[in-house]
Design a protein around this motif. Structure first.
Motif, mmCIF file in Angstrom:
data_model
loop_
_atom_site.group_PDB
_atom_site.id
_atom_site.type_symbol
_atom_site.label_atom_id
_atom_site.label_comp_id
_atom_site.label_asym_id
_atom_site.label_seq_id
_atom_site.Cartn_x
_atom_site.Cartn_y
_atom_site.Cartn_z
ATOM 1 N N PHE A 1 -8.441 -1.616 1.449
ATOM 2 C CA PHE A 1 -8.954 -2.090 0.158
ATOM 3 C C PHE A 1 -10.113 -3.072 0.351
ATOM 4 O O PHE A 1 -10.936 -3.229 -0.544
ATOM 5 C CB PHE A 1 -7.834 -2.726 -0.676
ATOM 6 N N ASN A 2 -10.152 -3.727 1.504
ATOM 7 C CA ASN A 2 -11.257 -4.663 1.765
ATOM 8 C C ASN A 2 -12.521 -3.969 2.256
ATOM 9 O O ASN A 2 -13.583 -4.588 2.332
ATOM 10 C CB ASN A 2 -10.829 -5.727 2.779
ATOM 11 N N ARG B 1 -1.373 -1.511 -4.857
ATOM 12 C CA ARG B 1 -2.827 -1.681 -4.743
ATOM 13 C C ARG B 1 -3.194 -3.154 -4.590
ATOM 14 O O ARG B 1 -2.490 -4.032 -5.100
ATOM 15 C CB ARG B 1 -3.517 -1.128 -6.003
ATOM 16 N N TYR B 2 -4.307 -3.392 -3.963
ATOM 17 C CA TYR B 2 -4.801 -4.747 -3.751
ATOM 18 C C TYR B 2 -5.203 -5.390 -5.068
ATOM 19 O O TYR B 2 -5.802 -4.697 -5.885
ATOM 20 C CB TYR B 2 -6.010 -4.676 -2.819
ATOM 21 N N ASP C 1 0.067 -8.545 -5.093
ATOM 22 C CA ASP C 1 1.080 -9.419 -5.687
ATOM 23 C C ASP C 1 1.057 -9.462 -7.214
ATOM 24 O O ASP C 1 1.653 -10.323 -7.812
ATOM 25 C CB ASP C 1 0.953 -10.832 -5.107
ATOM 26 N N ILE C 2 0.328 -8.534 -7.867
ATOM 27 C CA ILE C 2 0.443 -8.488 -9.327
ATOM 28 C C ILE C 2 1.134 -7.183 -9.723
ATOM 29 O O ILE C 2 1.020 -6.181 -9.005
ATOM 30 C CB ILE C 2 -0.925 -8.618 -10.053
ATOM 31 N N PRO C 3 1.868 -7.185 -10.853
ATOM 32 C CA PRO C 3 2.596 -5.961 -11.220
ATOM 33 C C PRO C 3 1.649 -4.776 -11.359
ATOM 34 O O PRO C 3 0.544 -4.901 -11.868
ATOM 35 C CB PRO C 3 3.227 -6.321 -12.568
ATOM 36 N N GLU C 4 2.073 -3.636 -10.878
ATOM 37 C CA GLU C 4 1.242 -2.429 -10.909
ATOM 38 C C GLU C 4 1.152 -1.839 -12.310
ATOM 39 O O GLU C 4 0.289 -1.025 -12.590
ATOM 40 C CB GLU C 4 1.826 -1.368 -9.968
ATOM 41 N N GLY D 1 0.801 -1.224 0.000
ATOM 42 C CA GLY D 1 0.000 0.000 0.000
ATOM 43 C C GLY D 1 0.825 1.262 0.000
ATOM 44 O O GLY D 1 0.278 2.354 -0.110
ATOM 45 N N GLY D 2 2.149 1.128 0.126
ATOM 46 C CA GLY D 2 3.022 2.314 0.118
ATOM 47 C C GLY D 2 3.112 2.880 -1.286
ATOM 48 O O GLY D 2 3.334 2.130 -2.239
#
Ligand SMILES: Cc1ncc(COP(=O)(O)O)c(C=O)c1O
Length: 430
Positions: free
Chosen positions: A376-377, A159-160, A163-166, A145-146
């Motif tokens: 994000f949840n 972003r949530y 674990d996927i590339p931004e 989240g940083g």
């Protein structure tokens, strides 16, 4: 609600139609788009934005939180006006860069030497390189989240789901060399890094884009100790918290001193800026008179320390340095968080209002929000709905983003935030 927005923003709609043809997504930064189209600001003054159709908005976004004195504060405008006549860009050394660096060193506990950039992204990029140069280690760590800007090495785990590339276009090497850590969870940090050698850990003392979530003091203290024990440089990204939480930023507010600090936003007094600063022995790695290739760490740029940003920054820090205004804003921030909670809770709405000092953010959830995962949840759709409702009624938050206070906000501006929030809650479910 959107109908009322659409009916009063026809000029903005026309501008957006033009923009879509020449700017990808019609904007210059993805986060500035919101449904059904963004309004177009024609001018701004104090706490207010005025759009192309003449609508007025109380501004809690404040130029990505940069404008702690509001829009065009007279002292800054006056200083900038004088500088316009003396030259807007020199490309040579000049006194203002020395003065602003001296002011930063005076105000910020960790700062012994400073270098200026044009954005927070750039400052983080050079700070990361400096940490690698100083420690001789490749890997770095940041938190879930940083947000530290779009630099490859830090554009991970933002972003949530984290674990996927931004973004497309990030190399495997960049992704591999950055380790993403759990926020406010020291054991989790230790676990993630137990078999790793990292040059630096970068943290926002209050997650900004990640949800306006403060680090816990004990967590930051523990992180400082962990870094000391493992020869890791602790970097505070104070692009948002710098000169906002205290005259010396988050490090003064928390009394935890990093090795390197990154600034942006407020430091430029409304003009583009970034800066990184820190301990002399670390910063001296940038000194090409001491270190030769390949041992020195490069930093520079055409507009680095441009006089417009320097003078606007100086005028701003001179107003903030004694802490009076910052303390007042922090007290007001606390009141706002309490009152917003009260308004929602009175109607039985599950809400968490997070933030610190003059930063605040609403999350529609029953769960405690201690990290970006929880943010994000929470019900993001509801948050967009709330922010769009405020916008339609003349109160501007960039949807889903943190709100900030400025010294230009009046009591009636704050009352408007409360009354429009009350109106929103009343309409809810109808
Ligand atoms: C904490 C933090 N770091 C870095 C950045 C990047 O700064 P800039 O947008 O000036 O490149 C931002 C921008 O929002 C930020 O909030």
């Amino acid at each position: 609600m959107l109908n009322s927005y659409v009916s009063k923003t026809s000029k903005s709609k026309a501008l957006y139609e033009r923009a879509k043809k020449v700017l990808p997504a019609g904007v210059s930064y993805a986060i500035r788009y919101f449904e059904p189209y963004p309004f177009y600001t024609a001018r701004a003054e104090g706490s207010k934005l005025f759009d192309a159709d003449g609508n007025e908005y109380v501004d809690f976004w404040l130029g990505h939180t940069a404008l702690i004195l509001g829009h065009s504060p007279p002292a800054v405008v006056e200083a900038v006006r004088k500088q316009l006549e003396r030259g807007t860009h020199f490309g040579t050394s000049h006194e203002l860069e020395v003065k602003l660096a001296e002011k930063v060193v005076e105000m910020v506990p960790s700062a012994e030497m400073v270098r200026f950039t044009n954005s927070g992204t750039e400052a983080n990029m050079y700070a990361t390189r400096l940490a690698r140069a100083y420690t001789g280690k490749n890997k770095i760590a940041k938190f879930e989240g940083g947000w530290h800007g779009g630099y490859d090495a830090l554009h991970k785990g933002v972003r949530y789901p984290f674990d996927i590339p931004e973004s497309a276009g990030l190399t495997e090497g960049a992704l591999r060399d950055t380790i993403v850590l759990p926020f406010n969870d020291l054991e989790g940090v230790e676990e993630k890094l137990k078999n790793e050698r990292v040059a630096s850990i970068v943290i926002e003392p209050v997650l900004g884009a990640g949800g306006g979530i403060p680090a816990e003091r004990e967590f930051l203290k523990g992180l400082r100790e962990f870094c000391d024990e493992n020869d890791i440089l602790l970097i505070f990204d104070e692009v948002i918290t710098g000169f906002r939480l205290a005259p010396g930023g988050g490090q003064e507010y928390y009394n935890v001193i990093p090795d390197i600090t990154v600034f942006g936003k407020i430091l430029g007094g409304g003009f583009p800026i970034g800066a990184f600063c820190g301990r002399r022995d670390i910063m001296e790695r940038i000194n090409n008179l001491i270190y030769e290739r390949p041992h020195y760490s490069f930093h520079g740029g055409t507009f680095a320390a441009n006089p417009m940003s320097m003078i606007a920054g100086l005028a701003t820090l001179e107003i903030l340095e004694d802490g009076t205004l910052i303390n007042r804003l922090n007290t007001l921030g606390e009141k706002i968080r309490e009152k917003l909670r009260e308004i929602f809770e009175a109607k039985g709405v599950d809400v968490q209002v997070t933030g610190a000092g003059s930063l605040f953010q609403t999350h529609f959830t029953r769960e405690t929000v201690k990290d970006a995962r929880a943010a994000f949840n929470a019900d993001r759709k509801k948050l967009v709905d709330y922010h769009l409702s405020l916008i339609s009624n003349g109160v501007f938050f960039l949807p889903t983003h943190v709100g900030a206070l400025s010294t230009a906000h009046s009591e009636s501006d704050i009352e408007k935030l409360f009354s429009e929030t009350e109106n929103y809650v009343k309409r809810w479910g109808k």
